[in-house]
Design an enzyme around this catalytic site. Sequence first.
Site, PDB file in Angstrom:
ATOM      1  N   SER A   1      26.921  18.407 -34.521  1.00 11.14           N
ATOM      2  CA  SER A   1      26.846  17.568 -35.896  1.00 11.14           C
ATOM      3  C   SER A   1      25.451  16.849 -35.931  1.00 11.14           C
ATOM      4  O   SER A   1      24.970  16.717 -36.455  1.00 11.14           O
ATOM      5  CB  SER A   1      28.084  17.246 -37.151  1.00 11.14           C
ATOM      6  OG  SER A   1      28.823  18.292 -37.431  1.00 11.14           O
TER       7      SER A   1
ATOM      8  N   GLU B   1      -5.188 -10.847  22.935  1.00  7.91           N
ATOM      9  CA  GLU B   1      -5.541  -9.514  22.597  1.00  7.91           C
ATOM     10  C   GLU B   1      -7.278  -9.284  23.168  1.00  7.91           C
ATOM     11  O   GLU B   1      -7.710  -8.531  23.459  1.00  7.91           O
ATOM     12  CB  GLU B   1      -5.215  -9.559  21.259  1.00  7.91           C
ATOM     13  CG  GLU B   1      -3.885  -9.032  20.736  1.00  7.91           C
ATOM     14  CD  GLU B   1      -2.962  -7.961  21.665  1.00  7.91           C
ATOM     15  OE1 GLU B   1      -3.864  -6.544  21.454  1.00  7.91           O
ATOM     16  OE2 GLU B   1      -2.465  -7.880  21.607  1.00  7.91           O
TER      17      GLU B   1
END
Length: 885
Positions: free
Chosen positions: A458, A92
């Site tokens: 309930s 690079e």
Amino acid sequence: MKMLSSQGKIHPFFAILILILLVIPMAFYGMYLYIAPSLPNMSSLQKAPLEKPLQIYTKDDVLIAEFGDRLSIPVKYEDIPQDMIYAFLAAEDSAFFEHSGVSLKGLGRAVSETVSGASQTGGSTITMQVAKNYYLSPERTLRRKLTEIFLARKIEQNLTKEEILTLYVNKIFLGKNAYGIQAAARIYYNKSLEQLTLAEKAMIAGLPKAPSKYNPVANPERALERRNWILGRMLQLGYINQKQYEIAIAEPIRLKLLDRKVQTKYPYLAELTRRELVDRFGKHVINSGFKVYTTVTSYRQETAEEAVRDGLEAYDRRHGWRGAEAHDKPLKDFFIVGDMHPAQVIKVNNSSFEAMLKDGKTVTIPWSGMNWVRLYRNANNPGPAAGNASQIVKVNDIVRLRPNADKSAWRLTQIPKVQGQLVAINPNNGALEAVVGGYNFYYSKFNRATQGWRQPGSTIKPFVYALALERGMTPYTMVDDNPIRIGKWSPRNSDGRYLGRITLRRALYLSRNTVSVRLLQNVGIERTRQFLMDIGLHDDQIPRNYTIALGTPQVLPLQMATGYAAFANGGYRVQPYFIDRIEDVFGETIFKADPAYACISCVSDSSGTKAEVEVDENNLVAEEVTEITNDSSGKITNNQTIVPTTTQSNQFTGQYRQADRILKSSSAFDMANILRDVIQHGTGRAALRIGRSDLGGKTGTTNDAKDAWFAGFNGNLVAVAWVGFDAPSTLGRREYGGVAALPIWINFMAGALKNEPHAWVKLDKNADDTVSELFDQTGNLAEARRQQRETPPLARPLYRPAPQTTLDSLIARFQQDFQDDVTDQPLTTESDAPPALNLPNTPIQAPSTQATPPNNSGNASPSTSTPAPQQNNGNNAQANPNSIF
């Protein structure tokens, strides 16, 4: 010296050249002045987020899920092998340690290679690539390129070369969702950097040029060519010798790809967490690298998963064989659900059949593997037992088979059509202890614990009874269990009998409907509605009529768990939460839950001593919290430390926060003991087999047994189980809460409380007043809340609706001892009753029909007509936006 012109004037050509030489740097400098203010601050560069999957853990550090496919493993400069550094320099930027961020020589070489058609290097330096990878978009424009150059210069001025190179190798994309060299080494070779050969290092260094197209998996020939070119460059630059070069060139590509699949262990919990994080931080959280630790332990979650699965399968077997899943369909279209394998019947004998699995293996199912089968007729009446295999299956049927542990024997089974859920929380602080939203997440992703609106039956009665205790009744107050008529409505008991004068305690553990309605008349509808909102129910989910006492509000199971926690913790309202802490990719804690506690003295600090609240109103110390925001690209960043001011509504001192009291300690204590009688003497007696005396709870069943519930607790754990069909229909006439839901609760609590000491509700004789009492005394809810301390930042405050007339009239209403005129109360719910379930991303829609008053069949509670829900099989199921989260 040759004259510039014969007349002594500058030749036009040279004048233009001079002008260009002057204009270019001026223009360049002007662009710098224009772009410089927008350049980012370098202080955040080294803390820039890395690409890494979101990981979700249990409280005991078990990884249960990963979301996101990107992987980044940071590495320090001193840990990078020298050969790896040389390989990247050769590939690079060989002059990296010499230039100041921009290399004219590199740009020229890139142009030359492009013209010659032999491009192997790029024009950007490593520093320019760092600028692009961390800050810039990949667009190809002059402005972006100039910004890259200016930013590269700024980076060079602020960081050392070693720091820049470290940033580069940690961020660069290297294909196969690998970000950085350490991640690439793991993904391609399943090795650490130190274990890589020279050829493998060169291979990785060659990936940045075209990581997706030319990686060794997608294009091994092109990757090998690039690797060898880099090795040649390393030899040319003197980084390696001839022998090293020859050995590396001769080495073949030897990939050992990393298997990154993480089996999601508890998908309902994982998806609940993922959705919450996306809502809070945005979609970029998926690849943020966050480690999220939930409040759930793996043991309790596993116990809950097994309890729900076993309970639903037991119900399914009780009601018979519904037939093959499909007939004459391709086997490849069916997937494994849990441990149920799809198989195609290929031969049927008298007492056995043969079937082929998806892998082509043929197995035989003997009669002992299907002798449980009773042919299904309807929910109320299972059919007779099958007499031979031909009554059960046919050739080309697609059926489900379950193997034993070593897969030496198989049994016929079926995926339950019924659904269910279980949710458990810590009553002291609301921490989620377990959540299972259905039979199987991959079969139905809908989370019924946090998204499923149903009627509670309930199980809502204890809240009405608790208000009666608040008014001065005792468990031994005599109440009337005789027929009652309100207008045209005559509620009846489930057994059709009436017991006359009985104690309040006995009326609850025997679940007498007429007593519940009379108590609601006594305490008042609006007071009851307010209390239900205090425990987490929503205003528009609660009807304004006496059917409340029998369970007509629409609730989420998690809301019911929150309500029952008030009985278990002595009367406090805790806020459910399930995320304990979040760590960023660097291991720093960026979020820590700060819940309100019911019992602060019960919380031990790290030294093992009991913690106490310390409040000094004259010396408030603000807490520092890290602000999590999104940058311009939407990525998550840690920006700055914010110091909240002492005027913020959620700020107060003390190590722990005190939860709001919504019930007197004596009322919660008495109610807990009555609910313990439900298990000792009432409809929950099956729970006695757990062998503990510190358990209480309540069964619940709606009309036609469309919903079966059990909500129960001990002093340290609250759990709610529900069973029903997504499109409400009867479970069967004998499928009460104590039959369908209670076994799930029993199996979970038996496992969750194994080896745990007994814990029961304590009576606090010095308890503070409740929020409602403070409101009655002051007429000012804000003042009441100030006296009780404020709610924690993540908790929803107790909801109190605006006065219907004036504040004075509302106060007067509360001071009337909560008396209501029967004639002022409607007997049906309003037209905007909530639906049973809500779809993700879909607003709440009103059902087409109104709730009907209870019939006289004697079932425990009335039901409403609700539209059939649609199942969501996507990955982004969301809870109702109005949920208690």
